[in-house]
Structures are given as structure tokens and as C-alpha cells.
Enzyme design. Structure first.
Site, mmCIF file in Angstrom:
data_model
loop_
_atom_site.group_PDB
_atom_site.id
_atom_site.type_symbol
_atom_site.label_atom_id
_atom_site.label_comp_id
_atom_site.label_asym_id
_atom_site.label_seq_id
_atom_site.Cartn_x
_atom_site.Cartn_y
_atom_site.Cartn_z
ATOM 1 C CG PHE B 54 63.791 58.283 95.955
ATOM 2 C CD1 PHE B 54 64.631 57.726 96.902
ATOM 3 C CD2 PHE B 54 62.475 58.555 96.306
ATOM 4 C CE1 PHE B 54 64.164 57.436 98.179
ATOM 5 C CE2 PHE B 54 61.997 58.271 97.578
ATOM 6 C CZ PHE B 54 62.847 57.705 98.522
ATOM 7 C CD GLU B 55 70.670 60.045 93.017
ATOM 8 O OE1 GLU B 55 70.482 60.431 94.189
ATOM 9 O OE2 GLU B 55 71.774 59.999 92.487
ATOM 10 C CG ASN B 56 65.146 55.784 91.352
ATOM 11 O OD1 ASN B 56 64.738 56.731 92.035
ATOM 12 N ND2 ASN B 56 64.822 54.540 91.622
#
Lengths: 305, 257, 305, 257
Positions: B54-56
Site C-alpha cells: 500500500f502506498e502509504n
């Protein structure tokens, strides 16, 4: 060590002047410093440049309130609902006024801040090659790598004047612990000329010093620490409260027209002198509904010797 | 589609199609909404060892316990095997560690280029969309890209007016020419069909139409003369097991009704 | 999830073949994987490239044992005592054989690994400009910045075949918690094709998963996890044992001549089949003298919601 | 130097000279050994707000409770205000956040260039020294550099054979020419003297000789015709307070005897 504890209004008045570049919403969906953003709106700050990865409605609110002249971000809207109406009005119809948009992706805005944090002029990446983000960007630049001639996109360093970061806890001397999904908080804190922390809790320095690996950035970068319980609502704060999904839906509904938005802004920002009043307006029942249902503590870590 | 025991929504079929893109053991850039459900479905069926990014800054080898509205929701952090800086996570993508990535888009064109930025011109957009987020990075850097779209003619122009997330540009070896290190769209999963790309020209082609649709229907809702793969067929419907799992993951049908 | 737990001898036999490039000693003075290094020596590995920031005697031992053909590091010696005699003999007199030295500084070797971790071809820095490190280096390259023409030194990405990292605790599935001074552990773990963790404790996955922000790198990078209590001695492990300063002084004394070093190597490495035997040879009293005198636990952190 | 109440070692005087380089509120790249004691001394006298940086990724606003053999010793972690990645810490140095840095060296020359790598030629060194560590970065990037040296003629050649840590190159505006963003040596603290650099030529010059030494003694132990500042004088000896604090920090005299 100096005491850096300020009220929200003093911190914003002192460290976010008109024309500043301000990084915020750096953890993506959680830990968004809404209380700080609302104080910026109340103080009628103008011509700000907002820097962030995605922004989950806070940028939209500040654009609609007329604070913003420039956006340097990967995504501006409402994550669970879709588009941001104020962002649309500003870009499509110059309402309330025109804004300049510098489009990034999440990686490239992170690398831009990282480059500033590392004190290097740029970082050459291979993302976005061939995209119109690269073609239209005022700063990104296509250059062959001197190593082998292959294409790279240079991401120049981006140094915010100030990063505003909401955290779980901070001490009065300017050190903070944050945990959960942290996005580009560290890069922004290190890149910025200075940092304002808004914190759920102000704790004794010993609490922060007990776990130096969890500290976000050194205190000499810190301009101010603001005690702001609930300051991230409606975004979530791991270990403190959950995301208020409904608030994003309501905002979506109540920002469709400039008139709707003006009423929303009046009710939730202008008429609330501070975060305590805001939470009071939200109501204890709704606030309680966002409270933790379970605790999950990190395993002990011993720094002894 | 049909009523009765086998009834399912278009979104449920899309989740199934998306899950089938995930191979066991792959590292997958997940994203939100339907792909997140697809990841959970794949993990519980044919791809138990798949890993989600996930890009977070999260890596998960188990789906979260609760349905998520955003990837940053607290239930997605709990049980993550790594919660790091976005830049460290995206660096793994840039290294080529992610075999598959999912993105959505407002518009996709004949060569799989996506627009999530400006409908109309950049200077005078008729609709300003939110922008890339991590989508353009995933499209640039993942090993294969799976695109999730509503299949409407206006969303399938022959050429997007703005390339937010690069597909195959104008076809052929465009990606290598512009310097993208790998990747490109492998699948477009829509409300009407599953589409792929020819190996040589990288032009989009119809692989299978969903039950209730047809080759003609798909072509009628596509903004150019859509090519059709020789092996074109009807999309196999979800199995009852697949539907059960999807409904356990999204009991309210928040993303799938 | 697969079980990645291996014995030290199996992990080294399987994942550190002759000719590998191996990053180790990445936290600078603490958490040095001496047990792994000694196993590499016992298995008579040859033609290794060693990558690290400073190296506190481990590189010197491995050079003296004939395992190494190339060094890419900022500093090789004995931090509390000074020079490394084996490093001197190899570079001054090609004993036991010649080695190639690629000189870095701590920042530049960190940036080289960071570039690989970020998947970018190089990072342009402004350190080392004008130095002979820059002038003589086979990879560092002076280029004007395309942004403004000012000089920069390009640090190309450096990807080790394997990083060996000693940590406080790991699980069998390949996830690790490390704390204290961590140097360039993260950059190396993310840059390397694969990682071997040697750990003081193997813990249930729940312990690691309880604190995802403290995890060093994702498990899909992990090749093997080795249970190696005391595996960093004589270097310190925060929360587990202190630095054995005397061991560094003894090594300094006993590596002055090739004959001295051969005897030291025989006694402390060749004659000890594994780390348990090594610690036994060290003696319980000396080992007990390095034990913690005080615990200092990190403040609780709640990941609940 | 002298016996009796005021007796002190050359190392103790060097610590005092080093401490005097630290201004209150400054961020100082500390290093090990004598500068570490100097930081502790400065904190407890004229610079209570000084902050210490360490290249293993530590920031401290208090000296450690115990004497350190290395900056990575466990007592240096406990009570640190930040323990981070070396790269993040060195990035702050690169940004210009550190006003002062300390380094030692095996050889220093007329223009403050340091060699900690190769005595003799690089190809056929007579002595292979350990290398830069973080020294070359500190010399490149700190606002001012303070160099700690034993004052022997062989350690003060007119020109070092290898520049590990850049000083002023061959003088004048060399640093700007090669692209170093700031800095340069401000002080050389030796066993015999305190030296500085001329503002224009950046040539080393004698500022003060230590008690027991003399201008002649210093010049005799320097490998070129050493310039002497007009305001040259004897180095003020440590005060009794300074000595007391140093001895509290290093009670065994590990670094100072």
C-alpha cells in the site's frame, strides 16, 4: 531546552505567514492536521502553497476558503467519496480564484521532499517517464542518466517553509512520537525549514526520550508544539480514534455548490473558535462512537544496558 | 447478474476477475475498493502467499479484519508486517519488487494510457480529477498492471487527452523508448468485459465479455474500433465460493452493490 | 508464510557463495554479525566483496582469513584501538593476497545503498567534492547539475547480493525488530537482493506484528533467519549486552603479525564450531560482565482502534 | 603541564580548546574521544543549548551518562532525542544544519586538507589508514570544521599526499570552485597550539601556543614555513572548573591522560 508549547492560534499566527509553502496531510489518510488547517482558514491566511501527497478534503477546504494560490500534490479530493468540489471550482472556474497546480505522484512528491532532506539538488527517477505529468511539470525534467544514457526524470528538491504534522504525542521541547501509516511525514519534517507539531497529548520529555527510534525528527527543526486533542478529526489517529467516514460523506454533500460550502465553512470552521468548540459541536455521542474498541500494544522494547 | 442462487453484481464479477490476475506468491500493489477485495479473495482461494503493498507505506500478508474506506484506516495498520515511509515502500516498487499493481481511472485509451487528471485541456479542464496519487507510479513501475474501469464510451476514448498513468503510449515499444523500466497494462477489468493487450502492438483487445454483455455491446461502449482476441469467450461467472468470500469481506455491499 | 529459520551454517552455505557481495556491520559499532562472519571464515568463502560504513574489526578478520577480494566501505579498522593490521597487510603487502579498495564516506556509502533501495540509478551529492576519494573512485562521478550547472558528485546505486543484519528479535517468517543506533541497516536491507537476519531471539510472529513501524524490511526480502544468541559479541546489542571493549584491545594485540593473527583465528574462529562454543570459550564470567545492569523500556504504544 | 594544583595534560587543554569552539545553541557534529568530552564540557559551561550529532544516526541534547569507547555504545543511545538512519542524519549535515563539526586526522596540510586514507601513494601506501568514516562528509558539509591533531612534523606536511577530507584545497576560493556548499576548517587544535586560517588565502596560521610550547617550537614541528597571526599569544590554560568537569567525564583519564 526551550519550551516550544504554543496555542494553535499563536503557532499559526507566528509561523504560517501569508505566502508560505506549507506541507500537511503527510501521512496520507490518517493524522491530517485539520485543526491547524481550520485555524489557518480562520486567520484568513492568503497565497499559501500547499504541499502534500494525497489530501483527504483538507486541501479542498483550504482552497474553497481562499487561502491557497498553489498546490504541489499528487492527489486532491475526498478519498472515500471522490472528487473535491472546491478543487474543481478553483481549477475549472477560478472560484474563489485561480490556483496553480503542480502535479506530482506520491513517489515523486516524496522524492522531492527526500531530496531536500538529504541536501541533494534532485533525485533521478524512472517513474512517470512518458506521462503528461512529466511533460507539463514546471520542475520535473527529463535528462539521460550520465551513467548509461538511459532516460530519467529529475525530481528537484522541494523545501517547504513549514511542515505541520499531527502526532500521537509530543513533548514541550519539540520532540514527537507518531505511529501507524506515516507516509511522507519524516521526509517533510526533515526537508522543511521548520515543523509545527499538533499533538493528541503533551507528555513529559522522558516519555519521548524512552524510545528515540520512534521520534520523527530532531527538536532543532521544531518551531512549535500545539496541544490539540481531536485535532485530526475526521481523519484517524491510531490508538486514539477512528476515521469518521460519515464526515467525509457529509462534506461531499455540503460542498457541491459555493453556497453549500460557505454554509459548511461557517458552521464547522468560522463559528468554532477552537478545536474544543468544534468537538463540542460534533457532539459527545458521535465523538464517542469513534473511540477505540480494542487496545493493541506494541511488544516491549528495552533500551537498557 | 441473473436473479436466483447464482445472482451477483457487476462489481462482484469484477472482483473475481481482479483476483484471478493475482498469482500465488506475488507481491501486489493493492490499492483500494475492488482490488482490496480481490486481494482478500485471492488470498483465500488460489494465492494464499500473495503479499499486499500500500502506498502509504504498508506491507500486509493478511487482509485487514474489517472493510476499509481508505488504506490508512486503523484496521489496515493493525497486523501489517511493515509500516514504513511511503518513499521506502515505493522504492521497492521502483526496484521491480511488485509483480502486479492495480489502478482505477476515469479514462483509458486504446493503448492502456490512463487519465485521472484533466478531462478536456490541462489549461481549461471541463473536469478536474483528483490526480495521480500513487497510480502513475504503479503504472510506471509494476511488473504488470491491472486496470479497473466502468465501461462507458466516454471513459474509453481512442486517445486520452492527458496521460496521468502511462500505458503503452502509442503502442509498440513506446515504454522502452521513453525509458520505463518494465511493465505495462496486462488487463482491463470493466463492468462489461475483460480486456488485454496484443503482445506486439500493445493495442487493447477484448478477451471475454461478461454474462449479459456481448462482443457487440462491449464494442458499442468503446470509443474506437476495438480489436477482439481470437480466443474471445464469455467470462466465467463467480463460483459460489468466490461470492461467499466476497460477501464475507463486504457484508454491507459497500463496494460491491 | 514459509518458515525461513535455518542454522547459521546452512544459511551461510546456501546464501553466501564465493564471489558474493555482502553488506554487513551496517549499524556501525553495534549489532555487528560476528557469528555470521566467523561462519563465513570457517566455510572458507573466497572472493567476497564486503560492503559497509565503518567496520569495527569484522572486515579486518575476514580480510586476514583470506575471504575478501574487494572492500566498498568508509572505514576499516578497530574503532577503539585504531588501525586494522590485516587491512594494512592486505593493502600494503598483498598479504594474504591483494584486495581492491573502493573508498566511500559514511554518507556516500549510505546514499549508494539508498539509491538501490529507491530503484534510482544514482544520487547526486555535494559531499566529497574536491577530495581524492572522489578523484580515485571507480564509480563516483563528478557531473554538473543539469538544474544549475553547479558541481555534484554522482553516487551510483550499489546493490549487495546479500545483507547480513544482526537484530534483537525476529520471527521464523522473516521479519525483524531492531533498535538503538541503526546506521544504514534499513538502506542495506532494502537495497540487497536478499537479507539474512541473525537474531538474539526468535519470537512468535505476533510479537513482531505488534509493532509494524519497528520492522526493518518486508519479509519478502528475507532469505533466512538464524537464531544466534550472543551473535554480535564483542559488539553491543541494546537491551541485551554491552560492548566488550577488552576484546577489541585483545584483537589489536593479537593481530599485529600474521602469526599472531593465525593463532587468534584458530582459537576464536576455527576451533569454535558455532557461537555456543565461542561463548563457552569466552567464559561465563566474562559474558556475565557484559550483561545489562538496568532496564529502560520504551513507553507503551497502542495500535488499537 | 606544570605539576601542582594547576597541572593538566595536553589532552585536557585540547578538550578545553575544542569546547571553546562550540557556541551556545549550535548544532555540532561531535565525533568521538576528545570532541565528545569537549561537547560535554561546553554543555556544562558556556553552551548549555548545544546539540550533538553522531554519524550513526543519533542526536543528543545531553552528553551520555558514561564515558564512551565508541559512539555506538549503549549509553550513547539511552537518552538520545533521536535515533535514526545515518542517511537521514547526514542529510541534515548536507542541508547545512550543523554549524560546527570535529574531525581528527593522521596528516593535515597548509590549507587544512586532511589525510586519513593513504600515507605514501594510493597504489603503494606505506601506511593504509582506516579511511574517511564520516570525516570527509563533516569536512565537506559542516559550517565550520575543527581539526584535532597531534602536533608532529610528519603529521604536518606542506601538502598531504591524499585528500580524504577537503580543507581549502590549494587555498583561496578553492572550495567554491570545486562546488563545496560551505564550510572549511576554522581551527586546528593540537598538542602544541591552536591554529586558524587566514580569511583571504585560507592558509593556516598560528593563533596561540600552548603553555610550555612557543612560536619556535610550533614552527619546528610544522612541515612548512608556518604563518603567525598578528594577535598571536599564549593559549589560556584550563580553569579549575573546566578541569573538574573534564575529570568527572573521564575519571580514569582514558582519553585525557
Amino acid at each position: 531546552m526551550s519550551d516550544k508549547l504554543l496555542s494553535m492560534s499563536d503557532a499559526i499566527a507566528r509561523y504560517v505567514p501569508d505566502g508560505s509553502s506549507v506541507a500537511l496531510g503527510l501521512a496520507l489518510e490518517p493524522l491530517i492536521p485539520f485543526a491547524a488547517g481550520h485555524e489557518i482558514i480562520r486567520q484568513r491566511r492568503r497565497n499559501l502553497t500547499l504541499i502534500g501527497p494525497i489530501s483527504d478534503i483538507l486541501f479542498d477546504e483550504m482552497i474553497g476558503a481562499g487561502c491557497v494560490s498553489r498546490i504541489a500534490a499528487a492527489w486532491v479530493g475526498n478519498v472515500s467519496e471522490g472528487l473535491g468540489y472546491n478543487y474543481r471550482r478553483a481549477t475549472e472556474h477560478q472560484q474563489p480564484h485561480a490556483i496553480t497546480v503542480e502535479d506530482y505522484s506520491n513517489y515523486s512528491v516524496g522524492l522531492a521532499l527526500l531530496a531536500a532532506a538529504l541536501g541533494v539538488p534532485y533525485i533521478p527517477m524512472r517513474s512517470l517517464l512518458g506521462s503528461d505529468i512529466a511533460r507539463n511539470h514546471p520542475h520535473l525534467r527529463n535528462e539521460p542518466s550520465p551513467l548509461d544514457g538511459t532516460p530519467t526524470l529529475l525530481v528537484p528538491a522541494l523545501q517547504p517553509d513549514v511542515a505541520i504534522i499531527h502526532v500521537q504525542r509530543a513533548d514541550a521541547e519539540g520532540r514527537a512520537h507518531a505511529w501507524g501509516g506515516l507516509g511522507i511525514c519524516e521526509e517533510a519534517a526533515l526537508a522543511a525549514k521548520g515543523v509545527i507539531y499538533t499533538a493528541e497529548e503533551i507528555v513529559p520529555a522522558e516519555v519521548i526520550l524512552s524510545d528515540p527510534n520512534r521520534v520523527l525528527a530532531p527538536a532543532f527543526k521544531t518551531l512549535a508544539v500545539v496541544h490539540s486533542p481531536g485535532g485530526a478529526h475526521p481523519s484517524p489517529v491510531q490508538g486514539y480514534y477512528n476515521r469518521d467516514h460519515k464526515a467525509y460523506a457529509e462534506y461531499h454533500e455540503h460542498s457541491r455548490t459555493p453556497e453549500d460550502f460557505a454554509a459548511w465553512l461557517q458552521e464547522w470552521v468560522i463559528d468554532q473558535p477552537d478545536r474544543a468548540a468544534y468537538l463540542d459541536h460534533l457532539g459527545t455521542e458521535r465523538w464517542a462512537g469513534l473511540a477505540l474498541r480494542e487496545h493493541h500494544y506494541a511488544a516491549p522494547v528495552d533500551y537498557g544496558y | 447478474m441473473a436473479a436466483g442462487d447464482g445472482a451477483y453484481t457487476p462489481q462482484e464479477l469484477m472482483v473475481v476477475c481482479a483476483a484471478r490476475q493475482i498469482r500465488d506468491g506475488e507481491v501486489v500493489f493493492v490499492g483500494m475498493r475492488l482490488p482490496l477485495l480481490a486481494f482478500a479473495l485471492a488470498k483465500r482461494t488460489h494465492a494464499p502467499s500473495a503479499i499486499g503493498l500500500f502506498e502509504n507505506g504498508l506491507v500486509r500478508d493478511t487482509p485487514s479484519r474489517e472493510l476499509l474506506m481508505t488504506m490508512g484506516d486503523a484496521p489496515n495498520i493493525l497486523g501489517a508486517e511493515w509500516a514504513t515511509r511511503t518513499v521506502a515502500l515505493m522504492g521497492l516498487l521502483a526496484q521491480g519488487c511488485a509483480q502486479l499493481g492495480f489502478v482505477g481511472g476515469a479514462e483509458v485509451d486504446r493503448y492502456g494510457n490512463l487519465n485521472t487528471s484533466y478531462v478536456g485541456s490541462r489549461e481549461h479542464p471541463t473536469v478536474k480529477l483528483p490526480g495521480s496519487g500513487g497510480g502513475a507510479d504503479i503504472a510506471s513501475l509494476a511488473g504488470r498492471l491491472a486496470i479497473i474501469m466502468e465501461h462507458e464510451r466516454r471513459r474509453f476514448p481512442e486517445r486520452v487527452s492527458y496521460i496521468t498513468s502511462p500505458g503503452y503510449g502509442d503502442g509498440g515499444d513506446w515504454r522502452a523508448q521513453v525509458g520505463l523500466p518494465r511493465g505495462g497494462p496486462a488487463a482491463v477489468i470493466t463492468t462489461r468485459a475483460l480486456l488485454g493487450f496484443r503482445d506486439d502492438t500493445h493495442e487493447m483487445q477484448l478477451l471475454s465479455w461478461h454474462p449479459g454483455s456481448s462482443i457487440e455491446d462491449v464494442r458499442a461502449h468503446t470509443g474506437w474500433e476495438l480489436a477482439v482476441a481470437p480466443e474471445v469467450h464469455e467470462t466465467p461467472p463467480p463460483t459460489s465460493d468466490e461470492l461467499r468470500i466476497i460477501r464475507e469481506c463486504d457484508p454491507q455491499g459497500f463496494w460491491t452493490r
